[in-house]
Design an enzyme around this catalytic site. Structure first.
Site, PDB file in Angstrom:
ATOM      1  N   LEU A  46      44.443  53.058  39.462  1.00  0.00           N
ATOM      2  CA  LEU A  46      44.980  51.727  39.186  1.00  0.00           C
ATOM      3  C   LEU A  46      43.818  50.813  38.816  1.00  0.00           C
ATOM      4  O   LEU A  46      42.796  50.796  39.515  1.00  0.00           O
ATOM      5  CB  LEU A  46      45.686  51.149  40.415  1.00  0.00           C
ATOM      6  CG  LEU A  46      47.173  51.408  40.608  1.00  0.00           C
ATOM      7  CD1 LEU A  46      47.655  50.705  41.869  1.00  0.00           C
ATOM      8  CD2 LEU A  46      47.990  50.958  39.410  1.00  0.00           C
ATOM      9  N   ASP A  47      43.963  50.052  37.731  1.00  0.00           N
ATOM     10  CA  ASP A  47      42.925  49.105  37.336  1.00  0.00           C
ATOM     11  C   ASP A  47      42.694  48.075  38.441  1.00  0.00           C
ATOM     12  O   ASP A  47      43.611  47.768  39.206  1.00  0.00           O
ATOM     13  CB  ASP A  47      43.336  48.363  36.057  1.00  0.00           C
ATOM     14  CG  ASP A  47      43.435  49.285  34.852  1.00  0.00           C
ATOM     15  OD1 ASP A  47      42.737  50.317  34.831  1.00  0.00           O
ATOM     16  OD2 ASP A  47      44.211  48.962  33.932  1.00  0.00           O
ATOM     17  N   PRO A  48      41.477  47.503  38.497  1.00  0.00           N
ATOM     18  CA  PRO A  48      41.222  46.467  39.508  1.00  0.00           C
ATOM     19  C   PRO A  48      42.213  45.302  39.454  1.00  0.00           C
ATOM     20  O   PRO A  48      42.575  44.757  40.499  1.00  0.00           O
ATOM     21  CB  PRO A  48      39.794  45.996  39.178  1.00  0.00           C
ATOM     22  CG  PRO A  48      39.152  47.203  38.580  1.00  0.00           C
ATOM     23  CD  PRO A  48      40.239  47.874  37.775  1.00  0.00           C
ATOM     24  N   ALA A  50      45.290  45.451  38.696  1.00  0.00           N
ATOM     25  CA  ALA A  50      46.639  45.900  39.047  1.00  0.00           C
ATOM     26  C   ALA A  50      46.766  46.031  40.552  1.00  0.00           C
ATOM     27  O   ALA A  50      45.793  46.293  41.262  1.00  0.00           O
ATOM     28  CB  ALA A  50      46.935  47.244  38.387  1.00  0.00           C
TER      29      ALA A  50
END
Length: 301
Positions: A46-48, A50
């Site tokens: 998961l992207d930071p 998100a």
């Protein structure tokens, strides 16, 4: 020189509700330290920027990570119209602007083109590798990022809210390898404008949903191993979609030693992947050749 402590044998899944601002790798490291676990991994980055479901595998659960990675994912996201950004989310620099704001009818009419099996160009700021280097490292260094479009599957894409003309909220269910940032970028372009994701939350990853997720602050508040162990989901949870087959303890011992188990009756069809269990204990993932079960993954539980 002192030897590094190996860590405890902790086996299971932590369904973390990852907060915005924390990367997946640091999140895994913090959970691993909390449990003092010897081994840890996660079931999909998961992207930071998100939030949401980040399944973290501890110990023997790391052997089941591919089944979560390959499973269905679900997200809620907000698309911000009128600004394209270098990262295709709110973190990047503005690269283009547009005064076009599509109405709800136009948005809904565009959605069918983005469902089913489609081709998608991954974002330049992604963890994909190009000649051994991460795409995001090349992009941050100002180098050209040469990525190829690839097939992905989107099973559901629905407009669920329109807070204002600049923003639209969606839910999406998709398969492995789908980039929601790319989906937002391409949808905006199809609507004659530009856009980026201003919010993203994963609500499900494989068998794990947000209803079962626990925040990092709650995990940290538990504070000690007996309480933390209550937050673990069993290793086998990641294999819920795989049929189970009950074995005797003698058969289970053969599998643990890497040996096949012959079945005189009720053998699964040739090629079938089966979850072998003895009592309530997961023993191995096995593949049938029609007459015998051969171990694919053996679990030390």
């Amino acid at each position: 020189m002192s030897r590094r402590k190996a860590g405890a044998k902790i086996d299971g899944w932590v369904i973390l509700d990852k907060p915005v601002g924390l990367g997946s790798t640091p999140a895994v490291a913090r959970v691993r330290r909390l449990f003092g676990a010897a081994k840890a991994g996660h079931g999909g980055t998961l992207d930071p920027l998100a939030s949401g479901v980040l399944p973290i595998a501890l110990g023997e659960a790391t052997k089941t990570v591919p089944f979560v990675m390959d499973g269905r994912k679900a997200y809620r996201f907000t698309l911000r119209f009128g600004e394209a950004r270098s990262t295709e989310d709110a973190e990047g620099e503005v690269t283009a602007v547009s005064d076009v704001r599509p109405d709800d009818a136009a948005i809904r009419a565009a959605l069918p083109a983005f469902t089913g099996d489609i081709e998608q160009m991954p974002p330049a700021f992604s963890a994909l590798k190009i000649d051994g280097k991460r795409a995001y490292d090349l992009a941050r260094a100002g180098q050209a990022v040469d990525l190829k479009a690839r097939p992905v599957r989107i099973d559901r894409l629905e407009l669920v809210a329109r807070p204002d003309p600049d923003h639209a909220d969606f839910v999406v269910e998709c398969g492995k390898g789908t980039y929601i940032r790319s989906l937002g970028r391409d949808l905006a372009q199809a609507l004659g404008t530009v856009g980026h994701l201003s919010a993203l939350r994963r609500t499900a990853a494989g068998p794990f949903g947000e209803a079962a997720a626990i925040s990092l602050s709650k995990l940290e508040a538990l504070g000690h191993i007996p309480a933390l162990l209550g937050a673990l989901a069993p290793v086998a949870t990641a294999l819920d979609d795989i049929p189970a087959l009950a074995l005797t303890e003698a058969q289970a011992d053969r599998l643990r030693q890497g040996q096949p188990v012959l079945l005189t009756r009720d053998a699964p069809p040739s090629g079938a992947l089966v979850r072998a269990e003895s009592g309530s204990r997961l023993v191995a993932l096995v593949r049938s050749d029609g007459a015998a079960l051969r171990p694919v993954r053996v679990f030390n539980l």
